[in-house]
Design a protein around this motif. Structure first.
Motif, PDB file in Angstrom:
ATOM      1  N   ILE A   1      -1.960  -4.013  -6.603  1.00 44.51           N
ATOM      2  CA  ILE A   1      -0.913  -3.009  -6.418  1.00 44.51           C
ATOM      3  C   ILE A   1      -0.057  -3.358  -5.200  1.00 44.51           C
ATOM      4  CG2 ILE A   1      -0.419  -0.557  -6.150  1.00 44.51           C
ATOM      5  CD1 ILE A   1      -1.873  -1.319  -8.751  1.00 44.51           C
ATOM      6  N   THR A   2       1.257  -3.361  -5.396  1.00 39.27           N
ATOM      7  CA  THR A   2       2.191  -3.685  -4.311  1.00 39.27           C
ATOM      8  C   THR A   2       3.048  -2.496  -3.898  1.00 39.27           C
ATOM      9  OG1 THR A   2       3.827  -4.435  -5.929  1.00 39.27           O
ATOM     10  CG2 THR A   2       2.330  -6.105  -5.035  1.00 39.27           C
ATOM     11  N   ALA A   3       3.134  -1.471  -4.733  1.00 45.10           N
ATOM     12  CA  ALA A   3       3.947  -0.286  -4.429  1.00 45.10           C
ATOM     13  C   ALA A   3       3.405   0.903  -5.195  1.00 45.10           C
ATOM     14  CB  ALA A   3       5.412  -0.527  -4.801  1.00 45.10           C
ATOM     15  N   VAL A   4       3.496   2.095  -4.592  1.00 43.56           N
ATOM     16  CA  VAL A   4       3.107   3.345  -5.249  1.00 43.56           C
ATOM     17  C   VAL A   4       4.171   4.388  -4.925  1.00 43.56           C
ATOM     18  CG1 VAL A   4       1.313   5.088  -5.569  1.00 43.56           C
ATOM     19  CG2 VAL A   4       0.665   2.766  -4.877  1.00 43.56           C
ATOM     20  N   LYS A   5       4.591   5.150  -5.938  1.00 46.63           N
ATOM     21  CA  LYS A   5       5.578   6.199  -5.699  1.00 46.63           C
ATOM     22  C   LYS A   5       5.528   7.233  -6.810  1.00 46.63           C
ATOM     23  CE  LYS A   5       9.113   7.848  -3.308  1.00 46.63           C
ATOM     24  NZ  LYS A   5       9.040   8.148  -1.862  1.00 46.63           N
ATOM     25  N   GLU A   6       5.474   8.513  -6.420  1.00 46.15           N
ATOM     26  CA  GLU A   6       5.620   9.565  -7.413  1.00 46.15           C
ATOM     27  C   GLU A   6       7.103   9.856  -7.590  1.00 46.15           C
ATOM     28  OE1 GLU A   6       3.588  13.816  -8.372  1.00 46.15           O
ATOM     29  OE2 GLU A   6       4.880  13.746  -6.604  1.00 46.15           O
ATOM     30  N   VAL A   7       7.550   9.808  -8.841  1.00 41.32           N
ATOM     31  CA  VAL A   7       8.945  10.095  -9.162  1.00 41.32           C
ATOM     32  C   VAL A   7       8.967  11.139 -10.275  1.00 41.32           C
ATOM     33  CG1 VAL A   7      11.139   9.174  -9.962  1.00 41.32           C
ATOM     34  CG2 VAL A   7       9.653   7.755  -8.543  1.00 41.32           C
ATOM     35  N   ASP A   8       9.553  12.281  -9.984  1.00 41.46           N
ATOM     36  CA  ASP A   8       9.681  13.364 -10.962  1.00 41.46           C
ATOM     37  C   ASP A   8       8.341  13.709 -11.611  1.00 41.46           C
ATOM     38  OD1 ASP A   8      12.428  13.566 -10.481  1.00 41.46           O
ATOM     39  OD2 ASP A   8      12.892  12.020 -11.968  1.00 41.46           O
ATOM     40  N   GLY A   9       7.311  13.789 -10.778  1.00 47.09           N
ATOM     41  CA  GLY A   9       6.005  14.210 -11.252  1.00 47.09           C
ATOM     42  C   GLY A   9       5.148  13.134 -11.883  1.00 47.09           C
ATOM     43  N   LYS A  10       5.660  11.908 -11.976  1.00 45.24           N
ATOM     44  CA  LYS A  10       4.893  10.813 -12.572  1.00 45.24           C
ATOM     45  C   LYS A  10       4.637   9.751 -11.507  1.00 45.24           C
ATOM     46  CE  LYS A  10       5.667   9.559 -16.825  1.00 45.24           C
ATOM     47  NZ  LYS A  10       6.254   8.961 -18.059  1.00 45.24           N
TER      48      LYS A  10
ATOM     49  N   TRP B   1       4.065   6.114 -10.226  1.00 45.06           N
ATOM     50  CA  TRP B   1       4.432   4.750 -10.592  1.00 45.06           C
ATOM     51  C   TRP B   1       3.727   3.766  -9.675  1.00 45.06           C
ATOM     52  CZ3 TRP B   1       8.225   2.943 -14.180  1.00 45.06           C
ATOM     53  CH2 TRP B   1       8.824   3.948 -14.929  1.00 45.06           C
ATOM     54  N   PHE B   2       3.363   2.630 -10.258  1.00 44.89           N
ATOM     55  CA  PHE B   2       2.712   1.556  -9.513  1.00 44.89           C
ATOM     56  C   PHE B   2       3.495   0.263  -9.719  1.00 44.89           C
ATOM     57  CE2 PHE B   2      -0.511   4.584 -10.785  1.00 44.89           C
ATOM     58  CZ  PHE B   2      -1.271   4.779  -9.639  1.00 44.89           C
ATOM     59  N   GLY B   3       3.704  -0.458  -8.617  1.00 48.99           N
ATOM     60  CA  GLY B   3       4.238  -1.808  -8.698  1.00 48.99           C
ATOM     61  C   GLY B   3       3.104  -2.795  -8.512  1.00 48.99           C
TER      62      GLY B   3
ATOM     63  N   ASP C   1       9.174  -2.596  -4.296  1.00 48.19           N
ATOM     64  CA  ASP C   1       9.389  -1.199  -3.921  1.00 48.19           C
ATOM     65  C   ASP C   1       9.728  -0.403  -5.169  1.00 48.19           C
ATOM     66  OD1 ASP C   1       9.635   1.026  -2.309  1.00 48.19           O
ATOM     67  OD2 ASP C   1      11.638   0.525  -1.571  1.00 48.19           O
ATOM     68  N   ILE C   2       9.366   0.877  -5.162  1.00 51.52           N
ATOM     69  CA  ILE C   2       9.714   1.800  -6.249  1.00 51.52           C
ATOM     70  C   ILE C   2      10.232   3.081  -5.621  1.00 51.52           C
ATOM     71  CG2 ILE C   2       8.874   3.154  -8.203  1.00 51.52           C
ATOM     72  CD1 ILE C   2       6.781   1.025  -8.705  1.00 51.52           C
TER      73      ILE C   2
END
Length: 739
Positions: free
Chosen positions: A251-260, A262-264, A294-295
């Motif tokens: 895993i290189t990136a983690v981000k919650e976007v609009d309730g979901k 996301w993993f890079g 990045d996410i």
């Protein structure tokens, strides 16, 4: 003799079929269709690091060389990542971090946190000359770090500073509902209260890489170089063991976007679904590169996925199936019509649609038949004059297959302007036409023939244009007269049967009973003869069909269950062994195209009931593939069980981008793989269409990878998507768009 006599009575006696069951219907309400706009970076000029967007829809990236933004770019027509000169005086700033704060772009330098929003009034100094990490809190409070030290600032005042115990800072985030910052180290997780200025260690681990608050700030997702953890914010404890059954685990990136969430990763990006599975975005269908940096949340319901090679903006657009159909119809008409045929666009330079050309195919007649079928159903359902004109043009192309060559009743595979033979050096198939300046392709196959009869039958039945109806019946009669006259063979220019155009009992019944071709050829020829009789009323077609079913066992061949189909026995000939080395998905295509005429134009209700059993038996074998077309073809029988939800899943999940990009799934740990088997089913569950290679209906839906020729061609939606959709509309199992 007695057996055949009894069977004849059965076949010739009509019985009343049971009342059709009430079938389920999908109401076509808007859903979210994902598609990607790609922006490629010149990697010799930009070493990308971060991405952010503001309330105006401006997307900005930070590279080691300075700020970057997007230029041009739309779906299927990529843009570029270029230097951002909009605020020209910023080029002197030593910007080390970029974030979106209150929907505005905020920057970190070696001296300050600043922004061009709020009339440029944000200008808060800090004391970490090597600062590289930034997170914003309430009321313009910011936490900055240089990887070793931390400083909390507001209005150029230092509110707190400190360090992690024996760890380096790699990430910062703010929890608004508790007014506290979270700090991720490479092997620990801390929190810092803004009010009490207390730094508290919450979790110890190892190999942490990125993190994000999620689930309304009740959980923290922590990525590692081998999976991810989920921490309960209240207790500070992990909710379950590290998750490694992922599309990619580094895993290189983690981000919650609009309730979901996301993993890079170093193998693309993926998003966690509500059912615990993942939507996987790999390759240039979605991203310029697969190493994700990045996410972030993007403009207009999109997700920004920054990679080492550029930016992928994955958009989620509200769309009905009919709206998707209109876009696909444009795709076909703009780029996939060649001499009236439905063709593939090939010769692309890395997905550049302007560089391609439409190419002839061995199966021009088949792919065009399937597109034509879709347009026939479209016209039957909507009476759209554009659909009728599409039918006219494709019918003319199909008719010319019979007139461009000198063999009476014989359909060419394709035709092209003279000179094509020399280009392809395929002198075995290409022949000169009696028409000046044209060549035609010979050796026509049985899959072409069944496609022709399917489309001509549908046209003769469903199109109310007298010219097309007459044309379709004429072509049915022309083709089937050729086959019957030539003793159930398709005879080429050399006076010999083509390789596959053989329906004579000597050929069909030479196959062992468990080899698929025996069942397939029997099913197809009866469907074709029934169609010919239905529209011409010529007794020769009906008599031949009953002769084949009664005297030569074709009815028995047809009614054998798909469950017995397998490899030829050891004492079979080499041809039978070659034809049964695995499940043939082209055979599936031929069966289901044939089922239209087999069931629709059955001689009587007794046969119709038997055919329904045959079709449903085949469909049961196909169900794991969730193949939208085969499910919808099965619905012609009136059965209420034809996997409508899976059909809609196929239509909705099918990617808008039909370019042949490199696809990889075989490395994934979140899919359950099967041992090699006769059906060539690689996984327990089939992947969604937008995660696997683009395939026609004769492909193996369980194919995991596609390598080579990245972006070299674009498939037509005409046969792949428009046929099942419009057939569903005609059958009434999919409605028009609902408000």
């Amino acid at each position: 003799m007695q057996k055949h006599f009894l069977l004849s009575l059965l076949l010739l006696t009509g019985v009343t079929s049971p009342r059709a069951q009430v079938q389920p219907v999908h109401k076509d309400k808007p859903y979210l269709q994902d598609l990607s706009i790609k922006y490629y970076a010149d990697t010799t000029q930009s070493s990308l690091q971060q991405v952010a967007a503001d309330r105006n829809g401006i997307i900005q990236m930070l590279a080691k060389e300075g700020l970057r933004h997007t230029a041009a770019g739309q779906f299927l027509y990529p843009g570029k990542v270029v230097p951002d000169r909009n605020y020209r005086y910023m080029k002197d700033k030593n910007i080390s971090n970029l974030v979106s704060y209150e929907n505005q772009l905020v920057y970190l330098t070696d001296q300050v946190v600043f922004s061009n929003a709020w009339a440029g009034t944000l200008f808060s100094k800090h004391n970490l000359p090597k600062a590289s990490l930034l997170a914003g809190g309430k009321d313009f409070t910011f936490l900055v770090s240089d990887g070793a030290s931390l400083e909390l600032i507001k209005d150029s005042k230092s509110l707190w500073n400190g360090k992690l115990a024996d760890d380096a800072v790699i990430g910062l985030a703010f929890q608004g509902n508790a007014n506290q910052f979270w700090i991720l180290g490479s092997k620990s997780l801390y929190k810092l209260g803004v009010q009490d200025k207390k730094l508290t260690k919450v979790l110890t681990g190892s190999n942490f890489t990125a993190f994000s608050l999620a689930s309304k700030e009740t959980k923290i997702y922590i990525g590692t170089n081998d999976g991810y953890l989920v921490v309960d914010i209240t207790s500070g404890k992990t909710l379950f063991d590290i998750q490694r059954k992922l599309p990619a685990s580094n895993i290189t990136a983690v981000k919650e976007v609009d309730g979901k969430v996301w993993f890079g990763s170093d193998m693309g990006a993926f998003a966690l679904r509500a059912d615990g599975k993942f939507d996987y975005y790999f390759g240039e269908r979605w991203l310029p590169g697969n190493t994700v940096l990045d996410i972030e949340k993007g403009p207009k319901n999109s997700v920004l996925v920054l990679t080492t090679k550029g930016l992928g903006q994955i958009q989620f657009k509200s769309m009905t199936l009919e709206e998707k159909a209109k876009l696909f119809d444009q795709q076909v008409r703009l780029r996939h019509i060649r001499n009236g045929f439905n063709s593939q666009l090939t010769g692309l330079n890395h997905g550049d649609l302007s560089t391609g050309y439409t190419e002839d195919s061995d199966n021009d007649g088949l792919w065009t038949s399937m597109y034509l079928g879709g347009q026939i159903f479209r016209y039957a359902a909507t009476k759209d004059p554009d659909a009728l004109q599409n039918c006219r043009e494709s019918m003319d192309a199909m008719e010319r297959l019979y007139t461009v060559n000198p063999v009476a009743g014989f359909p060419a595979r394709s035709y092209e302007r003279a000179g094509h033979i020399n280009e392809l050096h395929d002198v075995e198939r290409w022949q000169h036409s009696p028409e000046k300046e044209w060549d035609w392709k010979s050796t026509t196959s049985s899959d072409e023939v069944i496609g022709h009869i399917f489309a001509f039958g549908a046209a003769a039945e469903l199109i109310d244009d007298p010219k097309i109806k007459k044309q379709a019946i004429m072509l049915i009669d022309t083709l089937m007269s050729h086959i019957v006259k030539n003793n159930m063979y398709l005879i080429d220019f050399d006076g010999k049967p083509t390789m596959w155009g053989k329906w004579h009992p000597d050929y069909v019944n030479a196959f062992p009973t468990n080899v698929g071709d025996r069942k397939l050829n029997s099913s197809n020829i009866i469907a074709m003869l029934q169609t010919a009789y239905h529209f011409t009323k010529k007794e020769k077609y009906k008599a031949k069909a009953f002769e084949l079913m009664n005297k030569h066992g074709y009815y028995e061949n047809m009614m054998r269950s798909m469950s017995i189909i397998g490899m030829a026995p050891a004492d079979a000939d080499e041809h039978a062994k070659h034809m049964s080395d695995g499940w043939n998905h082209s055979d599936d295509e031929m069966y289901f195209l044939g089922y239209w005429g087999l069931y629709r134009y059955a001689f009587n209700d007794t046969l119709k009931a038997s055919y329904k059993k045959q079709i449903i038996d085949h469909w049961q074998a196909e169900r794991p593939e969730k193949e939208g077309a085969w499910n919808i073809f099965t619905a012609i029988t009136g059965t209420k069980d034809f996997d409508l939800n899976e059909s809609v899943w196929y239509l909705q999940e099918h990617p808008m981008d039909l370019i042949d990009w490199v696809i990889k799934n075989s490395h994934r740990k979140d899919i359950e793989k099967l041992e090699p088997n006769f059906r060539k089913q690689t996984t327990k569950e089939v992947l969604p269409p937008d995660e696997r290679p683009i395939q026609r209906h004769n492909g193996n839906m369980f194919s995991l990878d596609r390598s080579g020729g990245n972006g070299s061609g674009e498939h037509s939606a005409g046969d792949i998507w428009l046929l099942p959709y419009w057939m569903g509309r005609y059958l009434g199992i999919i409605t028009g768009p609902q408000k």
